[in-house]
Design a protein around this motif. Structure first.
Motif, PDB file in Angstrom:
ATOM      1  N   LYS A 240      -1.684 -49.792  -5.950  1.00 52.74           N
ATOM      2  CA  LYS A 240      -2.453 -48.620  -6.354  1.00 52.74           C
ATOM      3  C   LYS A 240      -1.711 -47.313  -6.113  1.00 52.74           C
ATOM      4  N   VAL A 241      -0.792 -47.280  -5.135  1.00 52.03           N
ATOM      5  CA  VAL A 241      -0.025 -46.053  -4.884  1.00 52.03           C
ATOM      6  C   VAL A 241       1.313 -46.059  -5.625  1.00 52.03           C
ATOM      7  N   LEU A 242       1.652 -47.191  -6.234  1.00 49.84           N
ATOM      8  CA  LEU A 242       2.923 -47.311  -6.930  1.00 49.84           C
ATOM      9  C   LEU A 242       3.140 -46.249  -8.010  1.00 49.84           C
ATOM     10  N   PRO A 243       2.135 -45.888  -8.809  1.00 52.41           N
ATOM     11  CA  PRO A 243       2.365 -44.818  -9.797  1.00 52.41           C
ATOM     12  C   PRO A 243       2.783 -43.488  -9.148  1.00 52.41           C
ATOM     13  N   ASP A 244       2.202 -43.159  -7.996  1.00 50.04           N
ATOM     14  CA  ASP A 244       2.605 -41.938  -7.283  1.00 50.04           C
ATOM     15  C   ASP A 244       4.039 -42.046  -6.791  1.00 50.04           C
TER      16      ASP A 244
ATOM     17  N   ASP B 110       6.347 -41.640  -9.739  1.00 50.56           N
ATOM     18  CA  ASP B 110       6.344 -40.236 -10.127  1.00 50.56           C
ATOM     19  C   ASP B 110       7.253 -39.418  -9.216  1.00 50.56           C
ATOM     20  N   GLU B 111       7.163 -39.631  -7.914  1.00 52.14           N
ATOM     21  CA  GLU B 111       7.996 -38.874  -6.964  1.00 52.14           C
ATOM     22  C   GLU B 111       9.466 -39.253  -7.090  1.00 52.14           C
ATOM     23  N   LEU B 112       9.747 -40.536  -7.271  1.00 51.31           N
ATOM     24  CA  LEU B 112      11.137 -40.961  -7.440  1.00 51.31           C
ATOM     25  C   LEU B 112      11.750 -40.344  -8.699  1.00 51.31           C
TER      26      LEU B 112
ATOM     27  N   ASP C  23      17.666 -39.830   1.359  1.00 49.92           N
ATOM     28  CA  ASP C  23      16.840 -39.048   2.283  1.00 49.92           C
ATOM     29  C   ASP C  23      15.753 -38.290   1.525  1.00 49.92           C
ATOM     30  N   LYS C  24      16.134 -37.674   0.424  1.00 52.64           N
ATOM     31  CA  LYS C  24      15.175 -36.894  -0.363  1.00 52.64           C
ATOM     32  C   LYS C  24      14.125 -37.801  -1.014  1.00 52.64           C
ATOM     33  N   CYS C  25      14.551 -38.960  -1.502  1.00 55.89           N
ATOM     34  CA  CYS C  25      13.606 -39.904  -2.121  1.00 55.89           C
ATOM     35  C   CYS C  25      12.601 -40.418  -1.100  1.00 55.89           C
ATOM     36  N   ILE C  26      13.074 -40.794   0.065  1.00 53.82           N
ATOM     37  CA  ILE C  26      12.183 -41.316   1.101  1.00 53.82           C
ATOM     38  C   ILE C  26      11.205 -40.241   1.545  1.00 53.82           C
ATOM     39  N   SER C  27      11.707 -39.036   1.759  1.00 56.10           N
ATOM     40  CA  SER C  27      10.850 -37.932   2.193  1.00 56.10           C
ATOM     41  C   SER C  27       9.783 -37.626   1.153  1.00 56.10           C
ATOM     42  N   ALA C  28      10.171 -37.535  -0.100  1.00 60.44           N
ATOM     43  CA  ALA C  28       9.228 -37.191  -1.170  1.00 60.44           C
ATOM     44  C   ALA C  28       8.178 -38.276  -1.379  1.00 60.44           C
ATOM     45  N   THR C  29       8.601 -39.530  -1.431  1.00 59.38           N
ATOM     46  CA  THR C  29       7.643 -40.597  -1.720  1.00 59.38           C
ATOM     47  C   THR C  29       6.674 -40.836  -0.568  1.00 59.38           C
ATOM     48  N   THR C  30       7.178 -40.866   0.653  1.00 57.53           N
ATOM     49  CA  THR C  30       6.264 -41.126   1.768  1.00 57.53           C
ATOM     50  C   THR C  30       5.277 -39.989   1.949  1.00 57.53           C
ATOM     51  N   ASN C  31       5.721 -38.768   1.743  1.00 55.01           N
ATOM     52  CA  ASN C  31       4.817 -37.642   1.918  1.00 55.01           C
ATOM     53  C   ASN C  31       3.826 -37.508   0.778  1.00 55.01           C
TER      54      ASN C  31
ATOM     55  N   VAL D  63       0.568 -37.029   2.984  1.00 50.95           N
ATOM     56  CA  VAL D  63      -0.040 -35.690   3.045  1.00 50.95           C
ATOM     57  C   VAL D  63      -0.541 -35.226   1.695  1.00 50.95           C
ATOM     58  N   GLY D  64      -0.062 -35.845   0.616  1.00 43.38           N
ATOM     59  CA  GLY D  64      -0.547 -35.514  -0.719  1.00 43.38           C
ATOM     60  C   GLY D  64       0.033 -34.227  -1.283  1.00 43.38           C
ATOM     61  N   LEU D  65      -0.389 -33.945  -2.502  1.00 43.95           N
ATOM     62  CA  LEU D  65       0.004 -32.715  -3.176  1.00 43.95           C
ATOM     63  C   LEU D  65      -0.851 -31.581  -2.621  1.00 43.95           C
ATOM     64  N   PRO D  66      -0.416 -30.387  -2.556  1.00 42.73           N
ATOM     65  CA  PRO D  66       0.855 -29.826  -2.993  1.00 42.73           C
ATOM     66  C   PRO D  66       1.942 -29.853  -1.913  1.00 42.73           C
ATOM     67  N   LEU D  67       1.574 -30.184  -0.647  1.00 44.60           N
ATOM     68  CA  LEU D  67       2.569 -30.129   0.428  1.00 44.60           C
ATOM     69  C   LEU D  67       3.730 -31.076   0.172  1.00 44.60           C
ATOM     70  N   SER D  68       3.466 -32.204  -0.446  1.00 41.77           N
ATOM     71  CA  SER D  68       4.544 -33.162  -0.700  1.00 41.77           C
ATOM     72  C   SER D  68       5.556 -32.655  -1.725  1.00 41.77           C
ATOM     73  N   ARG D  69       5.257 -31.545  -2.390  1.00 39.97           N
ATOM     74  CA  ARG D  69       6.197 -30.932  -3.331  1.00 39.97           C
ATOM     75  C   ARG D  69       6.810 -29.637  -2.775  1.00 39.97           C
ATOM     76  N   ASP D  70       6.458 -29.264  -1.563  1.00 33.93           N
ATOM     77  CA  ASP D  70       6.973 -28.060  -0.927  1.00 33.93           C
ATOM     78  C   ASP D  70       8.406 -28.341  -0.464  1.00 33.93           C
ATOM     79  N   GLN D  71       9.379 -27.738  -1.139  1.00 32.91           N
ATOM     80  CA  GLN D  71      10.780 -28.047  -0.871  1.00 32.91           C
ATOM     81  C   GLN D  71      11.201 -27.692   0.549  1.00 32.91           C
ATOM     82  N   GLU D  72      10.669 -26.589   1.078  1.00 28.98           N
ATOM     83  CA  GLU D  72      11.002 -26.214   2.457  1.00 28.98           C
ATOM     84  C   GLU D  72      10.507 -27.287   3.438  1.00 28.98           C
TER      85      GLU D  72
END
Length: 180
Positions: A39-43, A46-48, A74-82, A86-95
Motif C-alpha cells: 500500500k505504501v509502494l506507490p509513495d 514516487d519519491e524514488l 543516501d538521498k533516496c533512502i532519506s526521501a522514501t523513508t520520510n 513524516v509525510g508531505l510536505p516535510l518529506s520534500r523539504d530539501q533542508e
C-alpha cells in the motif's frame, strides 16, 4: 544484527541510550510497515522517481556521466523513508532531507571513532563529534512542530481522530503506517 549495528555506531553515545536499549522503532517498522508495503509502494516509487529526476543528469547520451552512487542512495533512502514516516510536505523539504543525510554520516563517523576510544573518552568524543554543525538542530527545528501538531490534535480529537499516531507505550508513529 541490531546489536552489532548499535555497537559499531556507538548508538548509546551518538544518539541515545534509550534507542540502544529500547529499539521500539524496529518493531514498529517490522510489524506495521512491512505488512503494508504494497500500500505504501506507490509513495516509495514516487519519491524514488523524484529523487532520481533531481539528482541524475537528464539527457545522458553516449558519453559517460559520473554519478556518486553513495550520495544518490543516501538521498533516496532519506526521501522514501520520510515520505511514509513524516509525510508531505516535510518529506520534500530539501533542508530537512539534507540534514538527515548529514546526521546519518555524522553518526557513522562518530560511531567509528567512539567505538575505538577508551570508555573514559567515549562521552566526551560523542559530545564533540555530534554537537558540531547544525544538522541535529535543523532536524529538531523541522520535526518538532510536526510532533507538537500531532500531540495537540491527539488531545483535541482523542479517539475520534482516525489518522492519529499509533502508540506503543510512550512511543508514537503516524497511524498511516498501519492504515495504508
Amino acid at each position: 544484527m541490531q546489536a552489532a549495528a548499535n555497537q559499531r555506531n556507538s548508538i548509546s553515545y551518538t544518539l541515545s541510550s534509550t534507542i540502544h536499549s529500547n529499539p521500539y522503532h524496529v518493531d514498529i517498522l517490522n510489524k506495521n510497515l512491512t505488512q503494508r508495503l504494497s500500500k505504501v509502494l506507490p509513495d516509495v516509487v514516487d519519491e524514488l522517481q523524484r529523487t532520481f529526476e533531481e539528482n541524475v543528469p537528464s539527457g545522458i547520451g553516449e558519453e559517460w556521466v559520473p554519478i556518486n552512487i553513495h550520495t544518490l542512495m543516501d538521498k533516496c533512502i532519506s526521501a522514501t523513508t520520510n515520505r511514509f514516516l513524516v509525510g508531505l510536505p516535510l518529506s520534500r523539504d530539501q533542508e530537512y532531507l539534507d540534514c538527515l543525510v548529514e546526521l546519518s554520516s555524522m553518526v557513522s563517523r562518530a560511531g567509528l571513532v567512539i567505538d575505538l576510544a577508551p570508555r573514559i573518552l567515549k562521552s566526551f568524543l560523542a559530545w564533540c563529534m555530534m554537537s558540531r554543525g547544525g544538522a541535529f538542530k535543523t532536524f529538531l527545528d523541522k520535526l518538532g512542530p510536526v510532533f507538537e501538531q500531532r500531540r495537540r490534535k491527539l488531545i483535541e480529537l482523542g479517539d475520534s481522530w482516525t489518522d492519529r499516531p499509533v502508540c506503543i507505550g510512550d512511543n508514537c508513529l503516524p497511524a498511516r503506517l498501519l492504515c495504508y
